[in-house]
Write a protein that holds these residues in place. Sequence first.
Motif, PDB file in Angstrom:
ATOM      1  N   HIS A  43       0.640  -1.517   0.731  1.00  0.00           N
ATOM      2  CA  HIS A  43       0.056  -0.028   0.268  1.00  0.00           C
ATOM      3  C   HIS A  43       1.127   1.572   0.729  1.00  0.00           C
ATOM      4  CE1 HIS A  43      -2.900  -2.830   2.050  1.00  0.00           C
ATOM      5  NE2 HIS A  43      -3.041  -3.005   0.903  1.00  0.00           N
ATOM      6  N   MET A  44       2.268   0.923  -0.251  1.00  0.00           N
ATOM      7  CA  MET A  44       2.995   2.058  -0.156  1.00  0.00           C
ATOM      8  C   MET A  44       2.613   3.404  -1.239  1.00  0.00           C
ATOM      9  SD  MET A  44       5.629   3.638   1.721  1.00  0.00           S
ATOM     10  CE  MET A  44       6.898   2.622   2.761  1.00  0.00           C
ATOM     11  N   ARG A  45       2.573   3.213  -2.452  1.00  0.00           N
ATOM     12  CA  ARG A  45       2.319   4.383  -3.695  1.00  0.00           C
ATOM     13  C   ARG A  45       0.937   4.893  -2.898  1.00  0.00           C
ATOM     14  NH1 ARG A  45       4.171   4.715  -8.363  1.00  0.00           N
ATOM     15  NH2 ARG A  45       2.598   7.000  -9.176  1.00  0.00           N
ATOM     16  N   ALA A  46       0.091   4.280  -2.507  1.00  0.00           N
ATOM     17  CA  ALA A  46      -0.999   5.129  -1.603  1.00  0.00           C
ATOM     18  C   ALA A  46      -0.202   6.002  -1.265  1.00  0.00           C
ATOM     19  CB  ALA A  46      -2.038   4.387  -1.245  1.00  0.00           C
ATOM     20  N   PHE A  47      -0.148   6.333   0.134  1.00  0.00           N
ATOM     21  CA  PHE A  47       0.757   6.748   0.561  1.00  0.00           C
ATOM     22  C   PHE A  47       1.818   7.679   0.088  1.00  0.00           C
ATOM     23  CE2 PHE A  47       3.854   7.168   3.881  1.00  0.00           C
ATOM     24  CZ  PHE A  47       3.077   8.180   5.246  1.00  0.00           C
ATOM     25  N   THR A  48       2.549   7.220  -0.283  1.00  0.00           N
ATOM     26  CA  THR A  48       3.951   8.232  -1.482  1.00  0.00           C
ATOM     27  C   THR A  48       3.233   9.269  -1.990  1.00  0.00           C
ATOM     28  OG1 THR A  48       4.246   6.830  -3.088  1.00  0.00           O
ATOM     29  CG2 THR A  48       5.686   6.404  -1.758  1.00  0.00           C
ATOM     30  N   ASP A  49       1.871   8.802  -2.564  1.00  0.00           N
ATOM     31  CA  ASP A  49       0.503   9.893  -3.367  1.00  0.00           C
ATOM     32  C   ASP A  49       0.569  11.184  -2.299  1.00  0.00           C
ATOM     33  OD1 ASP A  49       1.562   8.572  -5.638  1.00  0.00           O
ATOM     34  OD2 ASP A  49      -0.759   8.013  -5.952  1.00  0.00           O
ATOM     35  N   TYR A  50      -0.090  10.638  -1.652  1.00  0.00           N
ATOM     36  CA  TYR A  50      -0.911  11.296  -0.583  1.00  0.00           C
ATOM     37  C   TYR A  50       0.530  12.457   0.049  1.00  0.00           C
ATOM     38  CZ  TYR A  50      -1.995  13.445   4.338  1.00  0.00           C
ATOM     39  OH  TYR A  50      -2.291  14.023   5.590  1.00  0.00           O
ATOM     40  N   LEU A  51       1.431  11.607   0.378  1.00  0.00           N
ATOM     41  CA  LEU A  51       2.841  12.695   0.398  1.00  0.00           C
ATOM     42  C   LEU A  51       2.838  13.555  -0.363  1.00  0.00           C
ATOM     43  CD1 LEU A  51       4.972  10.384   2.151  1.00  0.00           C
ATOM     44  CD2 LEU A  51       3.513  11.575   2.921  1.00  0.00           C
ATOM     45  N   ALA A  52       2.753  13.310  -1.535  1.00  0.00           N
ATOM     46  CA  ALA A  52       3.668  14.016  -2.630  1.00  0.00           C
ATOM     47  C   ALA A  52       2.698  14.780  -3.001  1.00  0.00           C
ATOM     48  CB  ALA A  52       3.612  12.952  -3.634  1.00  0.00           C
ATOM     49  N   ARG A  53       1.261  15.324  -3.431  1.00  0.00           N
ATOM     50  CA  ARG A  53       0.207  15.823  -3.335  1.00  0.00           C
ATOM     51  C   ARG A  53       0.320  17.388  -1.951  1.00  0.00           C
ATOM     52  NH1 ARG A  53      -3.570  10.960  -4.274  1.00  0.00           N
ATOM     53  NH2 ARG A  53      -3.315  10.884  -6.466  1.00  0.00           N
ATOM     54  N   ALA A  54       0.711  16.249  -0.711  1.00  0.00           N
ATOM     55  CA  ALA A  54       0.361  17.024   0.694  1.00  0.00           C
ATOM     56  C   ALA A  54       1.913  18.548   0.202  1.00  0.00           C
ATOM     57  CB  ALA A  54       0.456  17.197   1.358  1.00  0.00           C
ATOM     58  N   ALA A  55       3.121  17.939  -0.449  1.00  0.00           N
ATOM     59  CA  ALA A  55       4.531  18.545  -0.849  1.00  0.00           C
ATOM     60  C   ALA A  55       3.695  19.312  -1.500  1.00  0.00           C
ATOM     61  CB  ALA A  55       5.042  17.599  -0.782  1.00  0.00           C
ATOM     62  N   ALA A  56       3.966  19.210  -2.542  1.00  0.00           N
ATOM     63  CA  ALA A  56       3.371  20.000  -4.204  1.00  0.00           C
ATOM     64  C   ALA A  56       2.140  21.351  -3.544  1.00  0.00           C
ATOM     65  CB  ALA A  56       2.739  19.249  -4.997  1.00  0.00           C
TER      66      ALA A  56
END
Length: 934
Positions: A510-523
């Motif tokens: 499930h890491m891809r969903a988590f890294t997508d979340y982090l990337a959107r917040a960082a953006a």
Amino acid sequence: MVRSGRDPDGGAGDGTGFATPTNAARPRVRWWWPGGAVTPAGVERELRTLRDAGFARAEIALLPMGLPAAVDPDAVRTWGTPRFTGSVETALLAARACGMRLDLTISPGWPLASPAVTGDRIGFAQRKLVQGCRTVAAGEAVDTVPPPEGDPTTDDRLVAVTAARIADPGRSPAGSVLLDEASVVDLTGHLADGRVRWTAPATGAWLVFSFWSRPSGQRSLVDAGAADAPVIDHFSHPATTAAIAHLDRHVLPPRLDPLLRQAAGDIFEDSLEIAVDGELWTAALPAEFARRRGYDLTPYLPVLRIEGLYRFDWATLRKGTNPESPAGYDLPGGLGRRIRHDYYRTLNELYVDHHVGPLTRWANSRGLSYRAQPYGNTIDHVEVAGAVQVPESEDLVNWIAAGGMTDGVAAYDRAVDFHRGIASGAHMRGAPVVSLECCAVLDADYQTGLAELKRHVDSAFSGGVNQVVLHGFPYSDVPGAAWPGWAPFSNDSSPAVSDAWGPRQPMWRHMRAFTDYLARAAAVLRTGLPRVDVAFYRQAYWCLSWPQVTAGNLADAGYTWGFLSPSLLTADAAVVRDRRLAPGHAGYRALVVDDGPAIEPDALERLHTLAVGGLPVVVVGTPPDRARGFHQAPRADAAVARRAADLLALPNVRRVATQDDVLTALRHLGVWPDALLRDATGVLPVHRQDASGDYYHLFNSGRSRVRFTATLRGRGAVRILDLWAGTSHPVDSTGDDDRRTVALDLAPGEATVVFLGTGPGLDAVPVTVPAPTVPTRQRWSRELTRWDLDVQDWQPGGVRTRRLGDHPTGDWRTTRDLEDVAGVGTYRTTVLLDDDADHDVDAVLLDLGQVAGTVQVEVNDRRVAGDCVGVGTRDVLPHLRRGVNTITVEVATTLGNRLVALGRTEADTYGRFASRSPRPAGLIGPVRLRGVSV
């Protein structure tokens, strides 16, 4: 020193990167190599694994701890050899091929160490000041130099011989031996043939001191180099130059430059963990000190010693030793504290000028950025963060700073101010990126889940961080390693620190969903400019115990804040326009002075200038009445007192008794937060602004659900950006042209983004369904109590499967045959919906209750976008149909419970886990399906 130009990954903040996050904002990972024992095939395979999991960069770090005997030792210690350079080249080529970049550590361990400072260049190794002392009676003749403490070395260099009379009384209340300031004398000029000849005056008891510069002998905390590499002198320009030359010759030769520019990113330096018994020293210190501080340090060398201050070991940290601890020798009236302040200030300046600056220029010349953790020892991390191109914070150090040694895990929730300090330095210098080493937790290897990581990262985001570097990803192909694989921070010979991520962990699916979340917040958090309400002036030379904001009413009202040190007040950005400080950077609306009665005179002068320019100022407690430094102290103290009185006389300056009174003073001065919150205890806002509008990141850091209103500064339509789905949702709001008020509902640990402006917000996908964090009215509810459960039980011998039919939700630890299980559970149930299920319903929310693990949901075989750690609800209405519906919930756990069980049965291999407690696992619930309207 910040390199201009386009981010090599492409930029978030240019209207892209939310719906489909770009590499610029995607997280990175520490990639731990077992020394140099890697293969081209292994390197290429692991980079593809990281890319597929959503990481944009990997940071190569050689950590040869806990390696099995089967690993060839000659393949491990290769840093600085052609073999290592070849491995880096292979990795760069593989990264380029799969669209990633690599970051590189600056030395084989930390602190920065180099073979370039051995042999006849040992003088460039880190040095410490050691001393000798003898008591001399009144009128006694001296004809020798007191020998130094410890074991002498052939590289000891005598720095000075001094003397001082013991004052009356001889000791301070704290136990320091007090010296008569008027009596201190430099006897170095009396040296001849290695002896000093001097006769003590006829009155009083005297002390004669000798001071010696000695190599510290420290090597990196972790060392994978082929040659001996002492820690370099971090305050010496020649030492830094020598280390750079070695890097150019033996690690990153010029032939790699084209490849570095195509596939590399940062050169990284870890935290400044210099450890010496004595004081930090560098050959140029006496001359630099005199030039920068205006007086000779030599006669006052005895007052520098605070026992254990620079030892930097766990025992000293637990003891709480810091720069305010009693010195062994001191001067009456606080004069010794002033001298130590000048010493710390000079070390800070030398570290920036002679270490950070040259490394930044060198990195930029090679097509790299310089990223560093600017803290440790007596370093003012706020000030130094302003000089580092990409400053990086971390969880472990700020946990200690927040009281983790005594308060345990609870201290993580108080650590946001440490991140704010790092971010403030970056903001004032215009650095767009503030990095985080996430998420190292002591004694939590294989027991840290993505939910804990999310809480750590969201806290850091609330403190101004906008880049994540995960700790960490161990190289997997290590022969002889016991299940689940080699990990440098999970073995019997090194500290246990979380975590060893990768396919070995059930949650990795499930890491891809988590890294997508982090990337959107960082953006979002890289978009435009930071907007921060209040700056707190502070100066502290100890990252582990420094002033924090304790006024909870400021946070509850929605105020955001940062910290400014003296040098940041003199930055080019430190101007006032329209009552805002640094309008082109953080845009502070007020400045709070709460740093005690002592202040740098030039800093106070600058504060007065800013206030005259219209900046509202609040002074807490006793106004400054004296200078911090020693030089011409009476004159400087008088100047401080006069200028403080001038400051307080200004109409836009208020004085209050405590931090709790700051809120009222700010309101009287007309300073209101950009995010005015009501009934929002625990909610932490961050505000960014660009040409399209205003973005507010709101995180519920508390342990309870919060329903609150937010009156946000900004114009235009209001939308909520879903960080898990990449969508933009309309939301009702009220207000005038300058502010809009919205009602929000955040579960514990949940975060959302509210956008006010034109368009959907970045490139989020506009939708018409209600936002997931808006309060709703319930139309119907159904609890889902019985499930069919298929379990994958991950064990050393492989994966075993189990099936439990008609099973209730609950903690696996309370279910027979699942008590020790770690792995993946797939829950399935059916729900019958009649024709009226969607009547007057805007959304059907699936609330999973408590989930001990990561989660993925499917409805009728269609994946539902949403929170992979189960914090919030998800709207499943678009996936439902009248009649029978199948809901599938996949839950993945940590490996911890299986390893705890193995610790009881296979102590030789897993005994380190035996004393730990198993943790909750599975879908605990209650699980509810709720039809709601907005």
